[in-house]
Design a protein around this motif. Structure first.
Motif, PDB file in Angstrom:
ATOM      1  N   LEU A  18     -45.850   3.569 -20.342  1.00 33.97           N
ATOM      2  CA  LEU A  18     -44.758   3.759 -19.404  1.00 33.97           C
ATOM      3  C   LEU A  18     -44.541   2.501 -18.556  1.00 33.97           C
ATOM      4  O   LEU A  18     -43.410   2.092 -18.289  1.00 33.97           O
ATOM      5  CB  LEU A  18     -45.057   4.962 -18.512  1.00 33.97           C
ATOM      6  CG  LEU A  18     -43.939   5.397 -17.557  1.00 33.97           C
ATOM      7  CD1 LEU A  18     -42.726   5.869 -18.353  1.00 33.97           C
ATOM      8  CD2 LEU A  18     -44.438   6.517 -16.643  1.00 33.97           C
ATOM      9  N   LYS A  19     -45.645   1.843 -18.135  1.00 35.40           N
ATOM     10  CA  LYS A  19     -45.530   0.633 -17.324  1.00 35.40           C
ATOM     11  C   LYS A  19     -44.893  -0.513 -18.124  1.00 35.40           C
ATOM     12  O   LYS A  19     -44.053  -1.255 -17.590  1.00 35.40           O
ATOM     13  CB  LYS A  19     -46.921   0.198 -16.834  1.00 35.40           C
ATOM     14  CG  LYS A  19     -47.578   1.171 -15.862  1.00 35.40           C
ATOM     15  CD  LYS A  19     -46.824   1.238 -14.544  1.00 35.40           C
ATOM     16  CE  LYS A  19     -46.984  -0.031 -13.754  1.00 35.40           C
ATOM     17  NZ  LYS A  19     -46.280   0.043 -12.434  1.00 35.40           N
ATOM     18  N   VAL A  20     -45.310  -0.656 -19.396  1.00 33.82           N
ATOM     19  CA  VAL A  20     -44.727  -1.708 -20.247  1.00 33.82           C
ATOM     20  C   VAL A  20     -43.227  -1.477 -20.421  1.00 33.82           C
ATOM     21  O   VAL A  20     -42.410  -2.372 -20.299  1.00 33.82           O
ATOM     22  CB  VAL A  20     -45.431  -1.736 -21.617  1.00 33.82           C
ATOM     23  CG1 VAL A  20     -44.681  -2.668 -22.570  1.00 33.82           C
ATOM     24  CG2 VAL A  20     -46.881  -2.175 -21.466  1.00 33.82           C
ATOM     25  N   MET A 500     -38.239   5.502 -21.134  1.00 38.57           N
ATOM     26  CA  MET A 500     -38.766   5.754 -19.795  1.00 38.57           C
ATOM     27  C   MET A 500     -38.738   7.248 -19.481  1.00 38.57           C
ATOM     28  O   MET A 500     -39.723   7.813 -18.965  1.00 38.57           O
ATOM     29  CB  MET A 500     -37.921   4.975 -18.771  1.00 38.57           C
ATOM     30  CG  MET A 500     -38.557   4.898 -17.392  1.00 38.57           C
ATOM     31  SD  MET A 500     -40.011   3.834 -17.394  1.00 38.57           S
ATOM     32  CE  MET A 500     -40.508   3.989 -15.683  1.00 38.57           C
ATOM     33  N   GLN A 501     -37.620   7.888 -19.798  1.00 37.68           N
ATOM     34  CA  GLN A 501     -37.492   9.323 -19.521  1.00 37.68           C
ATOM     35  C   GLN A 501     -38.475  10.140 -20.352  1.00 37.68           C
ATOM     36  O   GLN A 501     -39.134  11.065 -19.842  1.00 37.68           O
ATOM     37  CB  GLN A 501     -36.045   9.767 -19.806  1.00 37.68           C
ATOM     38  CG  GLN A 501     -35.035   9.174 -18.827  1.00 37.68           C
ATOM     39  CD  GLN A 501     -33.602   9.412 -19.253  1.00 37.68           C
ATOM     40  OE1 GLN A 501     -33.356   9.979 -20.328  1.00 37.68           O
ATOM     41  NE2 GLN A 501     -32.648   8.972 -18.429  1.00 37.68           N
ATOM     42  N   LEU A 507     -46.075  12.016 -19.937  1.00 38.73           N
ATOM     43  CA  LEU A 507     -47.159  11.845 -18.968  1.00 38.73           C
ATOM     44  C   LEU A 507     -47.442  13.151 -18.265  1.00 38.73           C
ATOM     45  O   LEU A 507     -48.613  13.502 -18.005  1.00 38.73           O
ATOM     46  CB  LEU A 507     -46.759  10.762 -17.960  1.00 38.73           C
ATOM     47  CG  LEU A 507     -47.810  10.427 -16.886  1.00 38.73           C
ATOM     48  CD1 LEU A 507     -49.114   9.940 -17.529  1.00 38.73           C
ATOM     49  CD2 LEU A 507     -47.275   9.397 -15.899  1.00 38.73           C
ATOM     50  N   ALA A 508     -46.387  13.881 -17.987  1.00 32.47           N
ATOM     51  CA  ALA A 508     -46.586  15.204 -17.363  1.00 32.47           C
ATOM     52  C   ALA A 508     -47.366  16.113 -18.300  1.00 32.47           C
ATOM     53  O   ALA A 508     -48.259  16.867 -17.872  1.00 32.47           O
ATOM     54  CB  ALA A 508     -45.230  15.820 -17.017  1.00 32.47           C
ATOM     55  N   GLN A 509     -47.073  16.077 -19.576  1.00 36.78           N
ATOM     56  CA  GLN A 509     -47.787  16.902 -20.544  1.00 36.78           C
ATOM     57  C   GLN A 509     -49.249  16.470 -20.651  1.00 36.78           C
ATOM     58  O   GLN A 509     -50.158  17.309 -20.739  1.00 36.78           O
ATOM     59  CB  GLN A 509     -47.108  16.800 -21.918  1.00 36.78           C
ATOM     60  CG  GLN A 509     -45.719  17.413 -21.973  1.00 36.78           C
ATOM     61  CD  GLN A 509     -45.738  18.907 -21.695  1.00 36.78           C
ATOM     62  OE1 GLN A 509     -46.662  19.639 -22.114  1.00 36.78           O
ATOM     63  NE2 GLN A 509     -44.734  19.366 -20.932  1.00 36.78           N
ATOM     64  N   ALA A 510     -49.440  15.109 -20.683  1.00 36.66           N
ATOM     65  CA  ALA A 510     -50.828  14.616 -20.796  1.00 36.66           C
ATOM     66  C   ALA A 510     -51.652  15.022 -19.585  1.00 36.66           C
ATOM     67  O   ALA A 510     -52.864  15.284 -19.683  1.00 36.66           O
ATOM     68  CB  ALA A 510     -50.832  13.113 -20.952  1.00 36.66           C
TER      69      ALA A 510
END
Length: 522
Positions: A18-20, A500-501, A507-510
């Motif tokens: 996500l940062k990349v 990004m979306q 990330l929420a799932q992880a």
């Protein structure tokens, strides 16, 4: 499967991705907002170097064209003012030609001289005062000046404008004597026998101007037109701006009819040009006949024309006037006497050919012969200084031949003297004729300067046009490397935005995975 709560690898890896993606999306956003593809050297180090170098070249081309425009502006001022000088020289030329007409009285010539002086003053002021931004253009100091037109060192055009002030305009002149007697020679002998010394261009002798020389193939009469034709037809002398003019006009003393006495026959022969072989015209009168001026004029013109010689005779104010285009004029008078009585016929050459002094009279026992020569007047003029050697045909004492002279006397060999506009004096016929030579060369010099200015302006304009194309192409090359392609970048930004979306969603799932451990703890 193994379940741990102290480190959530899936969440960390998703966060890293996500940062990349965020960095790439932000970079794309900046490109779209600035229009630049290369925001810093780290974006494209090699591309930045190439784009910067192209930018330097483009800036140099742009400034070079600015330099060209200022140069053309200065040259346009110079060309326009040189054109004004040419117009004033043309006016001087017509005034000098007017003054060369002997119909003008002294007052008229003085008025023409005053007009010429006013024009010369105007020329001097234009030549002295013409400038661009304080830089003098026409006084001779604008020489070896550079117009830096290109983006690199040494890309220059050198400009030089000649000195067109009145003091520097004129001609380098070697001229013949304005006194007819110094070109005339007479003797109580035949025409062919007096063509010796300075009056003969002998086989093997030569004359020269600079490095150009003319050698006589065979003995011939010294003839101004012969040398003028050689000068005017010589390619190297033409390129050096050297030309010549020849003229010959004889205005004899007041005519008196020649009455042929008993037992006498008078034969008058008229020679023209370089040969003594045959006369251009002849006139024979027997005892009891009278030679009148009108009869002699008619005979000369009729025979000269029929024989193909350039000789014209006129009767002006009771005088015999003979004229050629510079060819030498020769006269031989023969009084043939037969018997032992009679005689006494008088022939005075001064009444036939100007500058001659011999007079002959037939006796009761023999005839008499006399001849005279009037060599043409030669004037040589050049744009630049030149050396000459006419010692083979121009002496320092009588008979003078071509009688080339300077202010210090007869100088058959030396260097041409410069005469500028200030030395024009049209108050005499000879001065007006010299003025025509001076102004003719001045006109040629000014026209040469003007054409050189025009050629440089055309050259600079051609460079300007070529560099404008080079500037446009260079800027386009820089544009391809440095600036963003909006269609391509917008597509890329949309991709980053979707990533990004989806990355945030994943990330929420992880982050939910460690909660599965709670199922085991119930």
């Amino acid at each position: 499967m193994a379940l741990r709560i102290n480190f959530n690898y899936e969440s960390a890896a998703t966060h890293t991705a996500l940062k990349v993606n965020e960095r790439l999306m932000n970079q794309s956003l900046l490109r779209l907002s600035t229009g630049l593809r290369i925001l810093s050297a780290q974006d494209d180090a090699a591309g930045l170097f190439i784009a910067d170098q192209l930018s330097v070249v483009a800036a140099g081309l742009y400034q070079g064209n600015q330099n060209i425009q200022t140069g053309i502006s200065a040259l346009r001022i110079a060309e326009n003012n040189v054109g004004q000088i040419f117009s004033k020289l043309q006016a001087i030329y017509t005034r000098a030609e007017n003054a060369a007409n002997d119909i003008n009285d002294p007052n008229a010539r003085q008025s023409l001289q005053q007009e010429i002086n006013n024009f010369i003053d105007a020329i001097q002021k234009i030549g002295t005062d013409t400038e661009y931004n304080g830089i003098k253009l026409l006084d001779g100091t604008f020489s070896g000046k550079y117009i830096h037109y290109g983006a690199r060192k040494g890309q220059v055009v050198t400009l030089s404008i000649g000195d067109v002030r009145a003091q520097s305009l004129g001609a380098y002149i070697v001229s013949g004597s304005d006194t007819v007697s110094e070109r005339a020679y007479s003797s109580a002998t035949t025409y062919s026998s007096i063509i010796t010394g300075a009056l003969q261009f002998a086989s093997g002798e030569s004359v020269s101007i600079g490095t150009e020389s003319l050698t006589a193939a065979s003995n011939m009469v010294t003839d101004a037109k012969y040398f003028a034709d050689w000068i005017n037809n010589n390619t190297n002398l033409q390129q050096a701006g050297i030309s010549a003019e020849a003229s010959n006009r004889s205005e004899a003393a007041d005519w008196t009819d020649i009455t042929v006495q008993t037992n006498d026959t008078v034969v008058l022969k008229f020679f023209v040009g370089t040969s003594t072989a045959s006369p251009a015209a002849s006139y024979t009168a027997n005892a009891g006949e009278t030679i009148t001026l009108s009869e002699l004029v008619s005979a000369i013109n009729g025979q000269a024309q029929a024989n193909g010689y350039n000789l014209t005779a006129t009767a002006e104010n009771g005088k015999l006037v003979l004229q050629t285009n510079g060819e030498t004029i020769g006269v031989e008078a023969d009084i043939i006497h037969s018997g032992t009585t009679g005689g006494g016929t008088i022939v005075d050459l001064s009444k036939i050919l100007q500058g001659t002094t011999t007079s002959i009279t037939s006796g009761t026992a023999s005839g008499a012969t006399a001849a005279g020569v009037l060599v043409g007047d030669l004037s040589i003029a050049g744009l630049n200084s030149f050396s000459y050697d006419f010692s083979a045909v121009s002496a320092t004492a009588s008979p003078y031949g071509l009688a080339l002279k300077s202010d210090t006397g007869f100088v058959p060999t030396g260097s041409a003297a410069f005469k500028n506009l200030y030395q024009i004096d049209v108050t005499t016929n000879s001065g007006a004729e010299d003025a025509l030579l001076i102004v003719d060369k001045a006109l040629k010099k000014v026209d040469t300067v003007r054409s050189q200015i025009g050629a440089i302006m055309n050259n600079l304009q051609s460079i300007y046009d070529a560099q404008k194309v080079a500037y446009d192409n260079t800027k386009e090359a820089e544009n391809v490397i440095r600036n963003v392609d909006y269609a391509e970048e917008m597509s890329r930004f949309t991709t980053y935005q979707i990533r990004m979306q989806s990355g945030i969603a994943m990330l929420a799932q992880a982050n939910q995975l460690p909660q599965l451990v709670l199922q085991l703890l119930r």
